[in-house]
Design a protein around this motif. Structure first.
Motif, PDB file in Angstrom:
ATOM      1  N   ARG A 152     -30.373 -17.573  -1.853  1.00  0.00           N
ATOM      2  CA  ARG A 152     -31.608 -16.816  -1.674  1.00  0.00           C
ATOM      3  C   ARG A 152     -32.811 -17.746  -1.759  1.00  0.00           C
ATOM      4  N   ARG A 153     -32.781 -18.679  -2.716  1.00  0.00           N
ATOM      5  CA  ARG A 153     -33.936 -19.563  -2.906  1.00  0.00           C
ATOM      6  C   ARG A 153     -34.170 -20.481  -1.719  1.00  0.00           C
ATOM      7  N   VAL A 154     -33.111 -20.960  -1.098  1.00  0.00           N
ATOM      8  CA  VAL A 154     -33.282 -21.841   0.063  1.00  0.00           C
ATOM      9  C   VAL A 154     -34.097 -21.151   1.144  1.00  0.00           C
ATOM     10  N   LEU A 155     -33.782 -19.909   1.438  1.00  0.00           N
ATOM     11  CA  LEU A 155     -34.518 -19.167   2.460  1.00  0.00           C
ATOM     12  C   LEU A 155     -35.968 -18.949   2.044  1.00  0.00           C
ATOM     13  N   LEU A 156     -36.173 -18.614   0.780  1.00  0.00           N
ATOM     14  CA  LEU A 156     -37.533 -18.381   0.299  1.00  0.00           C
ATOM     15  C   LEU A 156     -38.341 -19.670   0.270  1.00  0.00           C
ATOM     16  N   GLU A 157     -37.705 -20.786  -0.107  1.00  0.00           N
ATOM     17  CA  GLU A 157     -38.406 -22.074  -0.117  1.00  0.00           C
ATOM     18  C   GLU A 157     -38.826 -22.469   1.289  1.00  0.00           C
ATOM     19  N   ALA A 158     -37.916 -22.315   2.248  1.00  0.00           N
ATOM     20  CA  ALA A 158     -38.246 -22.655   3.636  1.00  0.00           C
ATOM     21  C   ALA A 158     -39.411 -21.803   4.129  1.00  0.00           C
ATOM     22  N   ASP A 159     -39.368 -20.513   3.823  1.00  0.00           N
ATOM     23  CA  ASP A 159     -40.447 -19.621   4.255  1.00  0.00           C
ATOM     24  C   ASP A 159     -41.773 -20.001   3.600  1.00  0.00           C
ATOM     25  N   ALA A 160     -41.732 -20.353   2.300  1.00  0.00           N
ATOM     26  CA  ALA A 160     -42.965 -20.741   1.605  1.00  0.00           C
ATOM     27  C   ALA A 160     -43.561 -22.001   2.208  1.00  0.00           C
ATOM     28  N   LEU A 161     -42.728 -22.964   2.571  1.00  0.00           N
ATOM     29  CA  LEU A 161     -43.228 -24.197   3.178  1.00  0.00           C
ATOM     30  C   LEU A 161     -43.815 -23.932   4.554  1.00  0.00           C
ATOM     31  N   ILE A 162     -43.188 -23.065   5.314  1.00  0.00           N
ATOM     32  CA  ILE A 162     -43.716 -22.729   6.634  1.00  0.00           C
ATOM     33  C   ILE A 162     -45.091 -22.072   6.511  1.00  0.00           C
ATOM     34  N   ARG A 163     -45.255 -21.232   5.488  1.00  0.00           N
ATOM     35  CA  ARG A 163     -46.538 -20.560   5.267  1.00  0.00           C
ATOM     36  C   ARG A 163     -47.528 -21.426   4.490  1.00  0.00           C
ATOM     37  N   GLU A 164     -47.083 -22.622   4.083  1.00  0.00           N
ATOM     38  CA  GLU A 164     -47.883 -23.543   3.283  1.00  0.00           C
ATOM     39  C   GLU A 164     -48.329 -22.900   1.963  1.00  0.00           C
ATOM     40  N   ASP A 165     -47.442 -22.088   1.410  1.00  0.00           N
ATOM     41  CA  ASP A 165     -47.667 -21.489   0.094  1.00  0.00           C
ATOM     42  C   ASP A 165     -46.958 -22.366  -0.932  1.00  0.00           C
ATOM     43  N   PHE A 166     -47.627 -23.446  -1.344  1.00  0.00           N
ATOM     44  CA  PHE A 166     -46.974 -24.436  -2.188  1.00  0.00           C
ATOM     45  C   PHE A 166     -46.780 -23.946  -3.615  1.00  0.00           C
ATOM     46  N   GLU A 167     -47.601 -23.036  -4.077  1.00  0.00           N
ATOM     47  CA  GLU A 167     -47.410 -22.493  -5.419  1.00  0.00           C
ATOM     48  C   GLU A 167     -46.108 -21.703  -5.496  1.00  0.00           C
ATOM     49  N   GLU A 168     -45.851 -20.879  -4.491  1.00  0.00           N
ATOM     50  CA  GLU A 168     -44.578 -20.152  -4.467  1.00  0.00           C
ATOM     51  C   GLU A 168     -43.411 -21.116  -4.340  1.00  0.00           C
ATOM     52  N   PHE A 169     -43.563 -22.122  -3.484  1.00  0.00           N
ATOM     53  CA  PHE A 169     -42.507 -23.120  -3.329  1.00  0.00           C
ATOM     54  C   PHE A 169     -42.195 -23.787  -4.663  1.00  0.00           C
ATOM     55  N   LEU A 170     -43.214 -24.171  -5.421  1.00  0.00           N
ATOM     56  CA  LEU A 170     -42.986 -24.841  -6.700  1.00  0.00           C
ATOM     57  C   LEU A 170     -42.339 -23.903  -7.713  1.00  0.00           C
ATOM     58  N   ASP A 171     -42.702 -22.631  -7.696  1.00  0.00           N
ATOM     59  CA  ASP A 171     -42.028 -21.662  -8.563  1.00  0.00           C
ATOM     60  C   ASP A 171     -40.535 -21.617  -8.267  1.00  0.00           C
TER      61      ASP A 171
END
Length: 425
Positions: free
Chosen positions: A312-331
């Motif tokens: 689940r996290r891999v998909l969410l991390e990829a999506d966060a990076l695409i959206r440039e939401d680095f705070e979510e990515f770091l979480d």
């Protein structure tokens, strides 16, 4: 723009070739030919006059998906600006002669490409295995000489062995195959060498990341034709730095620890008549927790739980990076680190409780960074490296503290390399 296509497809190969060609020109200009000139000089000093080609394969860093690839799962991985370089040319005597800095020369006849049990765990096994795997894919492997040098430090968790294997594959593919094999096949050939000849039960992530280049999401649902999606790696522009810290923990005698992770996960899958966890419905796993604990014990259940959550996290991390939401990515990076520590249990070695270098590195990273960064175990675990995302304002402090504890140059700052395996000259 997002793309999601089989990485063996012609369109991917063409695009990747163009990307690597452009990057190669940039590298040559920036380096002023220094490394290439030095490599060619060493080749000629060692093997005599000739006009060898130059090939390259980067190391890799795992961004997300800790121990998911061997269960046909998903990962985020990136090629890094540390490479294995090889100068190589065909020879007519049917011999394979490879000199690798730090390991010396290995020579054997190209007719002898079967498994040699006495070579298990050696560089010779990787070379012989890669050559055999490429021959099995239709490349008419002949004799050749090669001189290799690597910027990927051994034992650093940056896949020096996969970089080496893929570089050898690039040499053979270039010299005898006209470069026709796609990077996905080179990656699989390198993995086969590591599994069958070297004796390490690794997944395909390391080799695929080294061969493909850039930051990519890889879906191994069909391991014979993984799906690759390019993901933007723009964290530097947002004020973040990708670091790895080598704790210099010994990898000796850890093969069994690594092997137990896929064994535990596959034990859970076997309860459902499946071979890997990717084939098991997640909702069934959670509903059957009491029965699975009774049948298998708790560690396989916890490791399976890590797998499902990490997917689940891999998909969410990829999506966060695409959206440039680095705070979510770091979480999500923090979540991944906690899951590896608590559920996957690949931070410490239970039979050696006095040596917990990864745990020390994670604890001190959390203290120095606080909520202004993220850290996690990197790669296989148990020993070696952790990964950290460090803000610009704390980079100097973080690097000094890690080097103070673990030694000079323990903390390395990495850049994502857009190129994978390629022929430079």
């Amino acid at each position: 723009m997002e793309t999601e296509i089989p990485n063996a497809a012609a369109a991917t190969d063409a695009a990747d070739a163009m990307k690597c060609t452009n990057q190669s020109k940039t590298d040559l200009a920036e380096r002023q030919n220094t490394k290439i000139t030095k490599l060619l000089s060493h080749y000629r000093e060692h093997f005599g006059a000739g006009d060898p080609g130059v090939f390259a394969a980067p190391g890799r860093t795992e961004i997300g998906g800790n121990h998911t690839d061997h269960q046909n799962g998903m990962v985020l991985a990136a090629a890094i600006d540390r490479e294995t370089l090889a100068a190589a040319a065909v020879r007519e005597d049917g011999q394979v002669a490879i000199f690798s800095e730090g390991y010396g020369e290995i020579t054997f006849p190209v007719s002898g490409l079967d498994v040699h049990p006495e070579e298990t765990g050696t560089t010779a096994a990787l070379i012989r295995g890669t050559a055999r795997s490429l021959r099995d894919r239709g490349i008419p492997v002949g004799g050749f000489s090669a001189y290799l040098t690597s910027e990927v430090p051994a034992g650093s968790g940056l896949s020096s062995s996969a970089s080496f294997e893929v570089a050898i594959g690039a040499v053979i593919n270039g010299l005898f195959g006209g470069g026709r094999l796609p990077y996905s096949e080179l990656a699989k050939a390198a993995q086969e060498a590591e599994n069958r000849f070297f004796g390490k039960p690794s997944g395909l992530m390391d080799q695929m990341a080294c061969a493909a280049g850039g930051l990519i999401q890889i879906d191994f649902k069909n391991p014979n034709q993984p799906l690759v999606r390019e993901i933007p790696a723009e964290w530097n522009k947002a004020g973040w730095n990708l670091c790895v810290v080598n704790t210099y923990g010994s990898h000796a005698d850890l093969t069994a620890d690594y092997a137990e992770i896929p064994m535990d996960m596959k034990a859970v899958a076997s309860c459902y008549g499946k071979t890997v966890l990717r084939e098991v419905p997640e909702e069934l796993f959670y509903s059957d927790l009491p029965a699975l604990r009774k049948r298998l014990g708790d560690r396989p259940v916890l490791r399976a739980l890590h797998f499902f959550e990490e997917e689940r996290r891999v998909l969410l991390e990829a999506d966060a990076l695409i959206r440039e939401d680095f705070e979510e990515f770091l979480d999500l990076v923090r979540e991944s680190g906690l899951s590896s520590f608590q559920f996957l249990q690949n931070v410490t070695v239970r039979r050696d409780p006095q040596n917990q270098s990864l745990a020390v590195a994670l604890a001190e990273s959390s203290r120095v960074l606080g909520k202004k960064g993220a850290c996690r175990v990197h790669g296989g675990g148990f020993a070696g490296t952790i990964q950290a995302f460090v803000p610009d304002e704390r980079l100097d402090l973080y690097q000094k503290e890690m080097n103070r504890i673990f030694g000079e140059d323990a903390c390395q700052i990495l850049q994502v390399l857009p190129c994978g395996e390629r022929r430079i000259l």
